[in-house]
Design a protein around this motif. Structure first.
Motif, PDB file in Angstrom:
ATOM      1  N   LEU A 303     -49.899  13.546 -31.097  1.00  0.00           N
ATOM      2  CA  LEU A 303     -49.740  12.094 -31.064  1.00  0.00           C
ATOM      3  C   LEU A 303     -50.581  11.418 -32.139  1.00  0.00           C
ATOM      4  O   LEU A 303     -50.140  10.465 -32.790  1.00  0.00           O
ATOM      5  N   GLY A 304     -51.795  11.923 -32.336  1.00  0.00           N
ATOM      6  CA  GLY A 304     -52.660  11.333 -33.337  1.00  0.00           C
ATOM      7  C   GLY A 304     -52.141  11.485 -34.748  1.00  0.00           C
ATOM      8  O   GLY A 304     -52.400  10.638 -35.608  1.00  0.00           O
ATOM      9  N   GLY A 305     -51.391  12.553 -35.001  1.00  0.00           N
ATOM     10  CA  GLY A 305     -50.870  12.788 -36.342  1.00  0.00           C
ATOM     11  C   GLY A 305     -49.515  12.183 -36.620  1.00  0.00           C
ATOM     12  O   GLY A 305     -49.016  12.248 -37.753  1.00  0.00           O
ATOM     13  N   LEU A 306     -48.890  11.586 -35.572  1.00  0.00           N
ATOM     14  CA  LEU A 306     -47.543  11.058 -35.753  1.00  0.00           C
ATOM     15  C   LEU A 306     -47.480   9.929 -36.771  1.00  0.00           C
ATOM     16  O   LEU A 306     -46.516   9.816 -37.538  1.00  0.00           O
ATOM     17  N   HIS A 307     -48.481   9.061 -36.799  1.00  0.00           N
ATOM     18  CA  HIS A 307     -48.451   7.931 -37.715  1.00  0.00           C
ATOM     19  C   HIS A 307     -48.304   8.402 -39.163  1.00  0.00           C
ATOM     20  O   HIS A 307     -47.438   7.919 -39.904  1.00  0.00           O
ATOM     21  N   ARG A 311     -44.715   8.152 -41.240  1.00  0.00           N
ATOM     22  CA  ARG A 311     -44.752   7.271 -42.411  1.00  0.00           C
ATOM     23  C   ARG A 311     -44.370   8.034 -43.674  1.00  0.00           C
ATOM     24  O   ARG A 311     -43.700   7.503 -44.560  1.00  0.00           O
ATOM     25  N   ALA A 312     -44.783   9.284 -43.762  1.00  0.00           N
ATOM     26  CA  ALA A 312     -44.407  10.099 -44.919  1.00  0.00           C
ATOM     27  C   ALA A 312     -42.904  10.312 -44.987  1.00  0.00           C
ATOM     28  O   ALA A 312     -42.336  10.487 -46.076  1.00  0.00           O
ATOM     29  N   ALA A 313     -42.225  10.284 -43.835  1.00  0.00           N
ATOM     30  CA  ALA A 313     -40.772  10.461 -43.790  1.00  0.00           C
ATOM     31  C   ALA A 313     -40.023   9.155 -44.017  1.00  0.00           C
ATOM     32  O   ALA A 313     -38.800   9.162 -44.124  1.00  0.00           O
ATOM     33  N   GLY A 314     -40.755   8.014 -44.058  1.00  0.00           N
ATOM     34  CA  GLY A 314     -40.091   6.740 -44.328  1.00  0.00           C
ATOM     35  C   GLY A 314     -40.275   5.681 -43.272  1.00  0.00           C
ATOM     36  O   GLY A 314     -39.752   4.566 -43.412  1.00  0.00           O
ATOM     37  N   ALA A 315     -41.015   5.970 -42.191  1.00  0.00           N
ATOM     38  CA  ALA A 315     -41.224   4.970 -41.135  1.00  0.00           C
ATOM     39  C   ALA A 315     -42.015   3.787 -41.676  1.00  0.00           C
ATOM     40  O   ALA A 315     -42.946   3.958 -42.469  1.00  0.00           O
ATOM     41  N   ARG A 316     -41.660   2.584 -41.244  1.00  0.00           N
ATOM     42  CA  ARG A 316     -42.392   1.386 -41.634  1.00  0.00           C
ATOM     43  C   ARG A 316     -43.503   1.051 -40.650  1.00  0.00           C
ATOM     44  O   ARG A 316     -44.486   0.422 -41.021  1.00  0.00           O
ATOM     45  N   ASP A 317     -43.347   1.436 -39.396  1.00  0.00           N
ATOM     46  CA  ASP A 317     -44.372   1.175 -38.396  1.00  0.00           C
ATOM     47  C   ASP A 317     -44.197   2.180 -37.266  1.00  0.00           C
ATOM     48  O   ASP A 317     -43.057   2.576 -36.948  1.00  0.00           O
ATOM     49  N   GLU A 344     -32.066   8.474 -39.952  1.00  0.00           N
ATOM     50  CA  GLU A 344     -31.759   9.862 -39.591  1.00  0.00           C
ATOM     51  C   GLU A 344     -32.897  10.803 -39.985  1.00  0.00           C
ATOM     52  O   GLU A 344     -33.274  11.697 -39.231  1.00  0.00           O
ATOM     53  N   ARG A 345     -33.451  10.591 -41.175  1.00  0.00           N
ATOM     54  CA  ARG A 345     -34.541  11.455 -41.640  1.00  0.00           C
ATOM     55  C   ARG A 345     -35.781  11.316 -40.757  1.00  0.00           C
ATOM     56  O   ARG A 345     -36.416  12.313 -40.381  1.00  0.00           O
ATOM     57  N   VAL A 346     -36.128  10.084 -40.386  1.00  0.00           N
ATOM     58  CA  VAL A 346     -37.301   9.866 -39.546  1.00  0.00           C
ATOM     59  C   VAL A 346     -37.060  10.405 -38.139  1.00  0.00           C
ATOM     60  O   VAL A 346     -37.967  10.982 -37.517  1.00  0.00           O
ATOM     61  N   ALA A 347     -35.848  10.239 -37.610  1.00  0.00           N
ATOM     62  CA  ALA A 347     -35.537  10.767 -36.280  1.00  0.00           C
ATOM     63  C   ALA A 347     -35.708  12.278 -36.238  1.00  0.00           C
ATOM     64  O   ALA A 347     -36.250  12.832 -35.267  1.00  0.00           O
ATOM     65  N   ARG A 348     -35.274  12.941 -37.277  1.00  0.00           N
ATOM     66  CA  ARG A 348     -35.436  14.403 -37.323  1.00  0.00           C
ATOM     67  C   ARG A 348     -36.911  14.776 -37.382  1.00  0.00           C
ATOM     68  O   ARG A 348     -37.354  15.702 -36.685  1.00  0.00           O
ATOM     69  N   ARG A 349     -37.698  14.075 -38.185  1.00  0.00           N
ATOM     70  CA  ARG A 349     -39.123  14.381 -38.256  1.00  0.00           C
ATOM     71  C   ARG A 349     -39.792  14.154 -36.904  1.00  0.00           C
ATOM     72  O   ARG A 349     -40.652  14.944 -36.482  1.00  0.00           O
ATOM     73  N   LEU A 350     -39.410  13.078 -36.207  1.00  0.00           N
ATOM     74  CA  LEU A 350     -39.966  12.800 -34.885  1.00  0.00           C
ATOM     75  C   LEU A 350     -39.645  13.932 -33.915  1.00  0.00           C
ATOM     76  O   LEU A 350     -40.512  14.379 -33.134  1.00  0.00           O
ATOM     77  N   ALA A 351     -38.404  14.427 -33.962  1.00  0.00           N
ATOM     78  CA  ALA A 351     -38.016  15.522 -33.070  1.00  0.00           C
ATOM     79  C   ALA A 351     -38.769  16.801 -33.401  1.00  0.00           C
ATOM     80  O   ALA A 351     -39.259  17.509 -32.510  1.00  0.00           O
ATOM     81  N   VAL A 352     -38.881  17.125 -34.677  1.00  0.00           N
ATOM     82  CA  VAL A 352     -39.562  18.351 -35.093  1.00  0.00           C
ATOM     83  C   VAL A 352     -41.046  18.305 -34.748  1.00  0.00           C
ATOM     84  O   VAL A 352     -41.625  19.291 -34.274  1.00  0.00           O
ATOM     85  N   GLU A 353     -41.681  17.156 -34.969  1.00  0.00           N
ATOM     86  CA  GLU A 353     -43.125  17.053 -34.730  1.00  0.00           C
ATOM     87  C   GLU A 353     -43.472  17.095 -33.245  1.00  0.00           C
ATOM     88  O   GLU A 353     -44.516  17.634 -32.860  1.00  0.00           O
ATOM     89  N   THR A 354     -42.624  16.521 -32.377  1.00  0.00           N
ATOM     90  CA  THR A 354     -42.977  16.379 -30.962  1.00  0.00           C
ATOM     91  C   THR A 354     -42.242  17.344 -30.046  1.00  0.00           C
ATOM     92  O   THR A 354     -42.665  17.545 -28.903  1.00  0.00           O
ATOM     93  N   GLY A 355     -41.130  17.909 -30.517  1.00  0.00           N
ATOM     94  CA  GLY A 355     -40.327  18.757 -29.654  1.00  0.00           C
ATOM     95  C   GLY A 355     -39.447  17.997 -28.693  1.00  0.00           C
ATOM     96  O   GLY A 355     -38.833  18.591 -27.799  1.00  0.00           O
ATOM     97  N   THR A 356     -39.329  16.684 -28.842  1.00  0.00           N
ATOM     98  CA  THR A 356     -38.484  15.899 -27.949  1.00  0.00           C
ATOM     99  C   THR A 356     -37.034  16.340 -28.059  1.00  0.00           C
ATOM    100  O   THR A 356     -36.566  16.768 -29.119  1.00  0.00           O
ATOM    101  N   LEU A 357     -36.318  16.224 -26.962  1.00  0.00           N
ATOM    102  CA  LEU A 357     -34.928  16.660 -26.932  1.00  0.00           C
ATOM    103  C   LEU A 357     -33.955  15.565 -27.356  1.00  0.00           C
ATOM    104  O   LEU A 357     -32.760  15.806 -27.457  1.00  0.00           O
ATOM    105  N   GLY A 358     -34.453  14.357 -27.599  1.00  0.00           N
ATOM    106  CA  GLY A 358     -33.563  13.275 -28.014  1.00  0.00           C
ATOM    107  C   GLY A 358     -34.342  12.081 -28.525  1.00  0.00           C
ATOM    108  O   GLY A 358     -35.445  11.783 -28.048  1.00  0.00           O
TER     109      GLY A 358
END
Length: 434
Positions: A303-307, A311-317, A344-358
């Motif tokens: 969680l601490g590293g998500l920001h 952001r590196a993948a394109g997130a604005r906040d 789409e790119r940020v959603a994939r990074r979020l899934a890969v980093e956290t393991g979320t299923l959706g």
């Protein structure tokens, strides 16, 4: 704020833009410098397009008043939309706005520096000259990128012809006459299918249009017909003057008008609409998407590293909010603000980093943001001078409503001088305000 909005659902070309600007209230007399410099004449008329009255603009070149039809396209596609004419030259192009052909030797083929010299010789108002030169630089840079050449070595063929230059400079003059403070365009329709050019047959949108759109960072849409609708000249003009928006802004309409394309389509009026009016002053509407996911088993380190990773993948906040999940288990809600093209790119990074299923996309489509500028302030503490970055927030009409020193810069100065961080920040902000 006086705003000009283009409705791009049927694409755009140089002469369609001129027609739309004239129909929206620009004075045709401002075109005189181009007529004098190039020995051409603008022929302006009205036509009906699927029941809509629209304005056509033709550039007549010779003494007999005939149009030598080189449209403003460089090497990658035509510049359709010249009235209700079927123009023919030796070198065939088949475009959505009209069928026409180009004879490369029928008009002057100028290099980019030669076009610059010609525009500079017209004695245009400084702001108009700057706009026209910037548009030609956009065209030249796109062609150079597509063909792997240097800008100064780029030769314009159709774009170097007198009537093509008249379209570009004419659009700059007409836009200046409208005296708007902001120009926007909705996503531009490109059409579809293929187009034949001197270098071969290319898919629509053509390479130069794609290059220009990429540099301008705005959206293109295919269709609604299987012919070319957006030309490089139309794209280059709008890339320089217009911000891309997903939908028309809120306007109190003062004037409106339509620039006519050449062909008639059964279900689609072939026109470019221009709207002029007062927009709401204040914050700026920004197109976004909001991504969310719920996590009940993410490690604190993740969680601490998500920001940083998002952001590196394109997130604005990025926000991580504690919440209660099923069976009263503690968890976290992750909310991510992204631009539509990055979703789409940020959603994939979020899934890969956290393991979320959706990852879900929520309903927000816009946010209201400030203009942001950064300046450097020099502060004097403990007998020395130090530089601190300062962020300046202003609204769409330039009213500054917040000045905020960068904490990291101020903290570095405080650590070196043993002066309180808040004092360093105060001094930096006061320097900018004064």
């Amino acid at each position: 704020m006086r705003t000009l909005a283009f409705d791009g659902r049927m694409g755009a070309s140089g002469d369609m833009l001129c027609g739309a600007l004239l129909a929206a209230g620009a004075d045709p007399d401002v075109l005189t410098p181009v007529e004098n410099a190039l020995d051409v004449r603008y022929a302006i008329d009205d036509v009906m397009k699927n029941g809509i009255r629209a304005t056509t603009v033709d550039v007549l070149l010779d003494a007999d008043g005939e149009r030598d039809d080189h449209d403003a396209d460089g090497v990658d596609g035509g510049d359709g939309g010249h009235g209700d004419h079927d123009h023919r030259h030796d070198h065939d192009h088949n475009h959505g706005d009209h069928d026409h052909t180009h004879a490369e030797g029928a008009g002057p083929s100028r290099s980019y520096p030669e076009v610059v010299d010609l525009v500079e010789s017209m004695s245009l108002p400084p702001r108009v000259e700057a706009d026209a030169l910037a548009i030609f630089e956009t065209l030249g840079a796109a062609e150079a990128a597509v063909h792997g050449t240097d800008l100064d070595d780029t030769h314009f063929h159709e774009v170097g012809a007198d009537d093509a230059i008249a379209d570009v400079v004419g659009a700059a003059l007409l836009l200046d006459d409208l005296a708007v403070e902001r120009v926007v365009t909705t996503p531009l329709a490109t059409g579809g299918g293929e187009v034949a050019m001197s270098h071969g047959t290319y898919p629509v949108p053509t390479p130069a249009v794609v290059e220009i759109a990429e540099r301008a960072d705005w959206s293109l849409r295919g269709g609604p017909v299987e012919t070319e609708l957006l030309t490089p000249t139309g794209a280059a003009i709008l890339a320089h003057v217009a911000d891309g928006v997903e939908r028309l802004p809120t306007l109190r309409i003062e004037r409106s008008g339509y620039g006519a394309g050449d062909h008639d389509f059964p279900e689609h009026p072939n026109v470019l609409r221009a709207l002029v009016g007062d927009g709401e002053s204040g914050l700026i509407e920004d197109d976004i998407r909001v991504l969310e996911t719920n996590l009940d088993d993410a490690a604190p380190e993740v969680l601490g590293g998500l920001h940083d990773s998002l952001r590196a993948a394109g997130a604005r906040d990025v926000s991580v909010v504690p919440t209660t999940m099923k069976k009263s288990r503690p968890g976290h809600l992750v909310k991510v603000v992204v631009k539509p093209e990055d979703a789409e790119r940020v959603a994939r990074r979020l899934a890969v980093e956290t393991g979320t299923l959706g990852v879900r996309e929520t309903g927000a489509r816009h946010r209201w943001i400030a203009n942001r500028a950064f300046e450097t302030a020099t502060v004097e503490v403990e007998g020395g001078e130090y530089e601190v970055g300062v962020k300046i927030a202003s609204d769409s009409v330039g009213v500054v409503y917040d000045v905020s020193a960068e904490y990291d810069d101020a903290a570095a100065v405080a650590a070196e001088t043993d002066v309180a961080v808040r004092e360093v920040m105060r001094q930096a902000e006061e320097r900018i305000k004064s």
